[in-house]
Motif scaffolding. Structure first.
Motif, PDB file in Angstrom:
ATOM      1  N   GLU A   2      44.942  40.967  47.760  1.00  0.00           N
ATOM      2  CA  GLU A   2      44.941  42.437  47.725  1.00  0.00           C
ATOM      3  C   GLU A   2      43.518  42.983  47.609  1.00  0.00           C
ATOM      4  O   GLU A   2      43.185  43.993  48.214  1.00  0.00           O
ATOM      5  CB  GLU A   2      45.769  42.947  46.539  1.00  0.00           C
ATOM      6  CG  GLU A   2      47.240  42.642  46.637  1.00  0.00           C
ATOM      7  CD  GLU A   2      47.896  43.358  47.811  1.00  0.00           C
ATOM      8  OE1 GLU A   2      48.892  42.837  48.321  1.00  0.00           O
ATOM      9  OE2 GLU A   2      47.387  44.428  48.217  1.00  0.00           O
ATOM     10  N   LEU A   3      42.698  42.288  46.832  1.00  0.00           N
ATOM     11  CA  LEU A   3      41.308  42.736  46.686  1.00  0.00           C
ATOM     12  C   LEU A   3      40.591  42.715  48.031  1.00  0.00           C
ATOM     13  O   LEU A   3      39.811  43.609  48.356  1.00  0.00           O
ATOM     14  CB  LEU A   3      40.557  41.831  45.703  1.00  0.00           C
ATOM     15  CG  LEU A   3      40.841  42.064  44.221  1.00  0.00           C
ATOM     16  CD1 LEU A   3      40.227  40.964  43.372  1.00  0.00           C
ATOM     17  CD2 LEU A   3      40.306  43.420  43.765  1.00  0.00           C
TER      18      LEU A   3
ATOM     19  N   THR B 293      47.850  36.488  44.856  1.00  0.00           N
ATOM     20  CA  THR B 293      48.201  37.814  45.386  1.00  0.00           C
ATOM     21  C   THR B 293      47.086  38.816  45.105  1.00  0.00           C
ATOM     22  O   THR B 293      46.693  39.583  45.990  1.00  0.00           O
ATOM     23  CB  THR B 293      49.499  38.317  44.728  1.00  0.00           C
ATOM     24  OG1 THR B 293      50.487  37.305  44.858  1.00  0.00           O
ATOM     25  CG2 THR B 293      49.997  39.603  45.365  1.00  0.00           C
ATOM     26  N   LEU B 294      46.589  38.776  43.875  1.00  0.00           N
ATOM     27  CA  LEU B 294      45.518  39.706  43.495  1.00  0.00           C
ATOM     28  C   LEU B 294      44.300  39.543  44.402  1.00  0.00           C
ATOM     29  O   LEU B 294      43.746  40.539  44.898  1.00  0.00           O
ATOM     30  CB  LEU B 294      45.120  39.462  42.031  1.00  0.00           C
ATOM     31  CG  LEU B 294      43.946  40.283  41.508  1.00  0.00           C
ATOM     32  CD1 LEU B 294      44.297  41.765  41.414  1.00  0.00           C
ATOM     33  CD2 LEU B 294      43.497  39.775  40.132  1.00  0.00           C
ATOM     34  N   PHE B 295      43.900  38.291  44.641  1.00  0.00           N
ATOM     35  CA  PHE B 295      42.714  38.050  45.475  1.00  0.00           C
ATOM     36  C   PHE B 295      42.951  38.558  46.901  1.00  0.00           C
ATOM     37  O   PHE B 295      42.050  39.108  47.523  1.00  0.00           O
ATOM     38  CB  PHE B 295      42.357  36.564  45.508  1.00  0.00           C
ATOM     39  CG  PHE B 295      41.954  36.000  44.159  1.00  0.00           C
ATOM     40  CD1 PHE B 295      41.733  36.840  43.081  1.00  0.00           C
ATOM     41  CD2 PHE B 295      41.797  34.643  43.973  1.00  0.00           C
ATOM     42  CE1 PHE B 295      41.376  36.345  41.838  1.00  0.00           C
ATOM     43  CE2 PHE B 295      41.433  34.129  42.730  1.00  0.00           C
ATOM     44  CZ  PHE B 295      41.227  34.977  41.664  1.00  0.00           C
TER      45      PHE B 295
ATOM     46  N   ALA C 127      50.250  34.889  41.049  1.00  0.00           N
ATOM     47  CA  ALA C 127      49.816  36.262  40.772  1.00  0.00           C
ATOM     48  C   ALA C 127      48.336  36.446  41.108  1.00  0.00           C
ATOM     49  O   ALA C 127      47.935  37.447  41.708  1.00  0.00           O
ATOM     50  CB  ALA C 127      50.073  36.601  39.313  1.00  0.00           C
ATOM     51  N   TYR C 128      47.534  35.455  40.722  1.00  0.00           N
ATOM     52  CA  TYR C 128      46.099  35.550  41.045  1.00  0.00           C
ATOM     53  C   TYR C 128      45.869  35.476  42.554  1.00  0.00           C
ATOM     54  O   TYR C 128      45.016  36.179  43.088  1.00  0.00           O
ATOM     55  CB  TYR C 128      45.308  34.446  40.339  1.00  0.00           C
ATOM     56  CG  TYR C 128      44.856  34.830  38.949  1.00  0.00           C
ATOM     57  CD1 TYR C 128      44.092  35.980  38.733  1.00  0.00           C
ATOM     58  CD2 TYR C 128      45.187  34.057  37.839  1.00  0.00           C
ATOM     59  CE1 TYR C 128      43.679  36.340  37.455  1.00  0.00           C
ATOM     60  CE2 TYR C 128      44.776  34.405  36.555  1.00  0.00           C
ATOM     61  CZ  TYR C 128      44.031  35.552  36.375  1.00  0.00           C
ATOM     62  OH  TYR C 128      43.616  35.916  35.111  1.00  0.00           O
TER      63      TYR C 128
END
Lengths: 198, 153
Positions: B48-49, B44-46, B41-42
């Protein structure tokens, strides 16, 4: 020197030309740093009406202080530092929220962290919806300084050392703010997911 | 260790691939679906950021700034006229030397050749240093004026 050759100039040569009165060289500095300055101003200050004044103030400060630039960092980093300080002063004057002020409350409000049942759920939900818009709205909930740090680190891909120079924060503080901001983003995304907004 | 989940900080560092796990942490990660999911999840988040659209100014910042930047007509390198006084001073000095040559001869006649040469060299050096310092101070003051009162230039 032809105007097209200006693009080949190093920081040192540019500064020398500007101090010698070449305003076209300063125009090039504006072009080179505009994106970075927009990134900082855009993240620190949400009121878009104030952006023109701030941008102008930042570049005029840079122009007037150029004689004192000692090349201890890149010219773009130095201008980013001026941008950050100018925005920070603006926030302080307006008594707006700074780093960490919102954080604890929001974490209590949304104390959810992904559990085994949520495996991959954030990933899935981000695929389903307009991910950029969702993430952007979650970013807006972060305090200005944290929002800026996330953007400098993840979007501009600046090093910790450069971020420390720009923000004048110790490396430990930068890392800590970044850690908390990312956790809050993750938590907020999951909260939205559970709430059924997605 | 297998019972305790990895800290959130470690998970974030794992997602950004900037941490070396201890053997027991590695074993835990392999056996814990929750921690593995959070790392994903992290990650993916990074990602996306990084892909978020970059903010940009909705106005022409270049035009806005450049209208306030003064156009300086003369470049520092173009200040050739600073040397003009030298063209006056040097012939004047030479003329004075010529006119008062007998007095100067009397003044220095008692001195041995070496001392005279040393004296002249020292005087010339001092004069040159003084002139250099004068020009440097002038440039510094001019720069300060330009920085503090840009519209004045």
């Amino acid at each position: 020197m032809k105007p097209s050759d200006l693009h080949l100039l190093s920081d040192l040569q540019l500064v020398d030309r500007i101090l010698g009165g070449d305003s076209q060289a300063f125009r090039l500095v504006v072009q080179r740093t505009e994106r970075l300055v927009a990134q900082i101003v855009g993240k620190m200050i949400t009121r878009k009406e104030d952006h023109p004044d701030l941008a102008q103030e930042i570049y005029l400060k840079a122009y007037r202080s150029l004689g004192g630039f000692r090349f201890q960092a890149r010219l773009s980093t130095w201008i980013a530092q001026i941008s950050y300080n100018t925005c920070f002063d603006y926030l302080r004057k307006k008594k707006l929220v700074l780093a960490g002020d919102l954080l604890e409350n929001q974490e209590e409000e949304h104390p959810l962290l992904p559990s085994a049942a949520d495996e991959g759920s954030i990933e899935k939900m981000m695929v389903q919806k307009d991910r950029a818009a969702l993430l952007e709205s979650c970013m807006q909930e972060l305090p200005p300084v944290q929002r800026t740090l996330v953007s400098l680190y993840h979007q501009q891909e600046l090093s910790y050392a450069e971020i420390c120079t720009i923000t004048n924060l110790p490396e430990g503080t930068v890392k800590n703010y970044l850690f908390r901001a990312r956790r809050q983003l993750q938590t907020r995304l999951l909260h939205l997911h559970k709430k059924g907004d997605l | 260790m297998n019972q305790l989940h990895l800290s959130d900080q470690t998970l974030q560092l794992l997602a950004s691939q900037s941490v070396q796990l201890l053997p027991e942490e590695e074993a835990h990660l392999k056996s814990c679906a929750q921690c593995a999911a959070q790392v994903t999840a992290y990650t993916t988040l990074f990602g996306e950021l990084k892909l978020l659209p970059e903010p940009h100014f909705s106005f022409d910042v270049e035009a806005l700034v450049m209208e306030k930047i003064p156009v300086v007509k003369e470049h520092r390198t173009d200040k050739w006229w600073l040397w003009l006084p030298l063209l006056v001073i040097a012939p004047a000095g030479a003329t004075m030397g010529y006119v008062f040559r007998s007095q100067l001869n009397e003044l220095f006649s008692g001195l041995p050749g070496l001392e005279m040469a040393l004296g002249i060299t020292a005087s010339v050096c001092l004069l040159m240093l003084g002139a250099y310092d004068l020009v440097r101070n002038y440039n510094q003051r001019l720069k300060n004026i330009e920085n503090n009162f840009p519209s004045a230039t």
